[in-house]
Write a protein that holds these residues in place. Structure first.
Motif, short mmCIF file in Angstrom:
data_model
loop_
_atom_site.label_atom_id
_atom_site.label_comp_id
_atom_site.label_asym_id
_atom_site.label_seq_id
_atom_site.Cartn_x
_atom_site.Cartn_y
_atom_site.Cartn_z
N THR A 1 21.83 -7.97 15.22
CA THR A 1 22.02 -6.54 14.93
C THR A 1 21.20 -6.23 13.58
N LEU A 2 21.06 -7.18 12.79
CA LEU A 2 20.28 -6.83 11.67
C LEU A 2 18.93 -6.59 12.17
N VAL A 3 18.49 -7.56 12.95
CA VAL A 3 16.80 -7.43 13.49
C VAL A 3 16.81 -6.10 14.20
N GLU A 4 17.64 -5.73 14.97
CA GLU A 4 17.54 -4.41 15.61
C GLU A 4 17.48 -3.20 14.88
N SER A 5 18.31 -3.29 13.92
CA SER A 5 18.37 -2.08 12.80
C SER A 5 17.50 -1.91 12.21
N HIS A 6 16.98 -3.19 11.55
CA HIS A 6 15.56 -3.07 10.79
C HIS A 6 14.41 -2.73 11.37
N LEU A 7 14.24 -3.18 12.64
CA LEU A 7 12.94 -2.56 13.71
C LEU A 7 13.18 -1.11 13.92
N THR A 8 14.21 -0.84 14.14
CA THR A 8 14.32 0.70 14.62
C THR A 8 13.97 1.52 13.27
N GLN A 9 14.67 1.15 12.19
CA GLN A 9 14.49 1.99 10.91
C GLN A 9 13.13 2.00 10.64
N GLU A 10 12.58 0.93 10.48
CA GLU A 10 11.16 0.78 10.47
C GLU A 10 10.22 1.53 11.11
N PRO B 1 0.76 -1.22 0.07
CA PRO B 1 0.08 -0.14 -0.11
C PRO B 1 0.71 1.17 -0.11
N LEU B 2 2.03 1.15 0.72
CA LEU B 2 2.72 2.39 0.55
C LEU B 2 3.51 2.64 -0.69
N LYS B 3 3.74 1.64 -1.23
CA LYS B 3 4.24 1.89 -2.65
C LYS B 3 3.15 2.39 -3.62
N ALA B 4 1.99 1.63 -3.53
CA ALA B 4 0.96 2.16 -4.29
C ALA B 4 0.47 3.81 -3.85
N ALA B 5 0.57 4.15 -2.63
CA ALA B 5 0.05 5.49 -2.29
C ALA B 5 1.15 6.55 -2.84
N ASN B 6 2.32 6.47 -2.88
CA ASN B 6 3.19 7.36 -3.46
C ASN B 6 4.38 6.72 -4.39
N ASN B 7 4.28 5.49 -4.82
CA ASN B 7 5.21 4.97 -5.75
C ASN B 7 6.62 5.22 -4.94
N ILE B 8 6.64 4.76 -3.68
CA ILE B 8 8.15 4.96 -2.88
C ILE B 8 8.75 3.71 -2.88
N THR B 9 9.20 3.33 -4.22
CA THR B 9 9.69 2.00 -4.41
C THR B 9 11.31 1.76 -3.77
N ASP B 10 12.20 2.92 -3.57
CA ASP B 10 13.21 2.84 -2.93
C ASP B 10 13.24 2.40 -1.53
N VAL B 11 12.35 3.16 -0.89
CA VAL B 11 11.91 2.80 0.58
C VAL B 11 11.58 1.34 0.85
#
Length: 174
Positions: A103-112, A57-67
């Motif tokens: 580290t991967l999990v924590e970094s991803h969750l924090t960024q999200e 839905p985010l991609k559809a809402a504003n075509n924010i493919t990179d994110v």
């Protein structure tokens, strides 16, 4: 409830599971392998549902493919790191791989939570976010009970805001 609260609840569960994983003694490979199987299942369901009910839905809402593609890549890296933990027995190697996974999990969750939720709030209305939350919860429960089947997908499509339904249908080719 909005989609952000649904995702945050899952993030809390994931953080707890990762913490418990880190606490399993290195020599207890049987417990760790069983735990890894359960954590893998939890993460795969979370990633799939999150991608379909938040990123599509985010991609559809504003075509924010990179994110959205960056978050999808994170999911792939986390899954790969988790799979690499299976069967590791040497203590120092195990510790190193566990730390990398954590580290991967924590970094991803924090960024999200810090960035993607802001993006979502900027591009999705409160009503859309609530509808996406309902779809998220229904899909998560359906996957746990049935696996991904076309019947479940049709039920979820009916809960999505109408302008997201077509993108969702395209992803699943239904």
């Amino acid at each position: 409830m909005e989609i952000y609260e649904s995702i945050l609840r899952d993030h809390s569960t994931i953080k707890s599971w990762v913490k418990h994983l880190m606490d399993i003694p290195a020599q207890d490979s049987l417990t760790r392998d069983i735990f890894l199987e359960q954590l893998q299942s939890l993460l795969l369901v979370h990633f799939k549902v999150e991608e379909l009910t938040f990123y599509v839905p985010l991609k559809a809402a504003n075509n924010i493919t990179d994110v959205t593609s960056s978050s999808h890549s994170d999911h792939h890296r986390i899954t790969k790191s988790l799979l690499a933990l299976h069967g590791v027995s040497e203590a120092s190697r195990l510790h190193e791989q566990l730390e990398e996974f954590k580290t991967l999990v924590e970094s991803h969750l924090t960024q999200e939570e810090a960035f993607m939720f802001l993006v979502g709030k900027a591009h999705l209305s409160a009503q859309e976010a609530a509808q996406l939350s309902a779809a998220y919860e229904l899909m998560k429960e359906s996957i746990r009970k049935e696996g991904i089947e076309k019947q479940m997908l049709y039920r979820v499509i009916n809960l999505l805001p109408s302008h997201f339904s077509q993108d969702f249908k395209n992803v699943f080719q239904v």
